[in-house]
Design an enzyme around this catalytic site. Structure first.
Site, PDB file in Angstrom:
ATOM      1  N   HIS A 104       1.009  -1.298   0.046  1.00 43.81           N
ATOM      2  CA  HIS A 104       0.332   0.095   0.027  1.00 43.81           C
ATOM      3  C   HIS A 104       0.760   1.426   0.064  1.00 43.81           C
ATOM      4  O   HIS A 104       2.103   1.184   0.093  1.00 43.81           O
ATOM      5  CB  HIS A 104      -0.689  -0.054   1.194  1.00 43.81           C
ATOM      6  N   ASP A 106       0.600   4.883   1.961  1.00 44.51           N
ATOM      7  CA  ASP A 106      -0.061   5.769   2.978  1.00 44.51           C
ATOM      8  C   ASP A 106      -0.904   6.699   2.807  1.00 44.51           C
ATOM      9  O   ASP A 106      -0.873   7.552   1.937  1.00 44.51           O
ATOM     10  CB  ASP A 106       1.175   6.167   4.062  1.00 44.51           C
ATOM     11  N   HIS A 273       4.627  -0.055  -0.082  1.00 45.55           N
ATOM     12  CA  HIS A 273       5.748  -0.670   0.876  1.00 45.55           C
ATOM     13  C   HIS A 273       4.527  -1.736   1.644  1.00 45.55           C
ATOM     14  O   HIS A 273       3.319  -1.861   1.393  1.00 45.55           O
ATOM     15  CB  HIS A 273       5.927   0.226   2.240  1.00 45.55           C
ATOM     16  N   ARG A 288       5.836   6.866  13.595  1.00 47.67           N
ATOM     17  CA  ARG A 288       5.514   7.331  12.415  1.00 47.67           C
ATOM     18  C   ARG A 288       4.639   8.686  12.192  1.00 47.67           C
ATOM     19  O   ARG A 288       3.753   9.010  12.835  1.00 47.67           O
ATOM     20  CB  ARG A 288       4.701   6.634  11.338  1.00 47.67           C
TER      21      ARG A 288
END
Length: 297
Positions: A104, A106, A273, A288
């Site tokens: 995917h 983000d 990723h 993150r």
């Protein structure tokens, strides 16, 4: 002076000579930004960052995004999304245990998808001297460049629908399958109607031009893409399956082996990723931040 060491064939580089706990002067930041967009995935080893320093560095690239999953945000610092399998004293997961199950990009389901993400490693599981929980990255720009010209022409003007709602359904089904097979147990936090309403389905171009590098890339991913727009479902699904397999070929992939203190950044427009869940019950903790990108339609 910074040093950039390329690692992957099409993406991936280590940047050294930078202490991200200190504000970067404009020239050094420009070098870092150039290296980042050139390599699509970059990392800095042995960083010692406070929450505020992590946030401040990432903010140099633009406005920070708060994830729709409120339960996985860090208290008092909602810009930070927690990825962890650690449980608190009440047995509740302190962050997202299931992030990255599928390939995917983000927040690709938003009208203003993420430009970049910056993931800081605090606790990394190790077994027999080997770090676990690798993250795999695939360059959608290199994948686009490698397409036959006829396919490039075919894809021009096509759109695919990105859906957070469909992603959560898909993710939940995979999670239940893992639990039935005894692979691992993950706590599921079902999104509220308000959360789902805040991220409606979004039709986006299959071929997207990067706002910084101007490179073309394939903006489809198995995690968030629901279906092709304006195309019979069977035909669209076959095309998506072909593109997913093409993007994730080994030649377009860089795999990162984590160590504590790594600050790794990836370009969500040029890269997708996928996580590796090989570490339970060993504890893992990463923070993150995500920079909002430009609107795509």
């Amino acid at each position: 002076m910074i040093t950039v060491k390329k690692i992957g064939k099409h993406l991936g580089a280590e940047i050294s000579g930078v202490d991200l706990s200190r504000p970067l002067d404009d020239d050094t930041f420009a070098q870092v930004a150039n290296a980042f967009f050139d390599n699509e995935v970059v990392f800095f080893r042995n960083q010692k960052l406070t929450l505020e320093q992590h946030i401040a560095f990432t903010k140099r690239f633009g406005e920070l995004e708060q994830h729709v999953r409120k339960e996985a945000r860090l208290a008092d610092h909602p810009e930070i999304f927690i990825l962890s399998n650690i449980l608190d004293d009440s047995g509740k997961a302190i962050g997202a245990q299931d992030a990255g199950r599928f390939w995917h990009s983000d927040l690709s389901y938003k009208r203003e998808p993420s430009l970049l993400s910056a993931l800081y490693a605090i606790k990394i599981p190790v077994k027999d001297g080997k770090p676990l929980g690798d993250t795999h990255f695939a360059s959608s720009t290199a994948a686009y460049d490698a397409l036959p010209e006829a396919m490039k022409q075919h894809l021009q003007g096509l759109k695919n629908v990105h859906s957070y709602r469909e992603y959560r359904i898909k993710n939940y089904a995979a999670q239940q399958d893992e639990m039935r097979r005894g692979v691992r147990t993950v706590q599921e936090h079902a999104p509220t109607p308000e959360q789902l309403a805040s991220v409606p389905d979004m039709a986006t171009p299959v071929v997207r031009i990067h706002p910084v590098t101007k490179r073309k890339g394939l903006f489809v991913n198995e995690g968030h893409t629901s279906h092709m727009a304006d195309m019979p479902r069977e035909e669209g699904d076959a095309l998506l399956k072909q593109l997913y397999a093409h993007i994730t070929q080994p030649e377009f992939i860089y795999t990162h082996h984590w160590t504590p203190g790594d600050l790794l950044m990836w370009d969500n427009i040029a890269v997708q990723h996928k996580a590796t869940f090989d570490y339970d019950p060993l504890p893992r903790l990463l923070y993150r931040t995500t920079v909002r990108g430009p609107a795509i339609c």
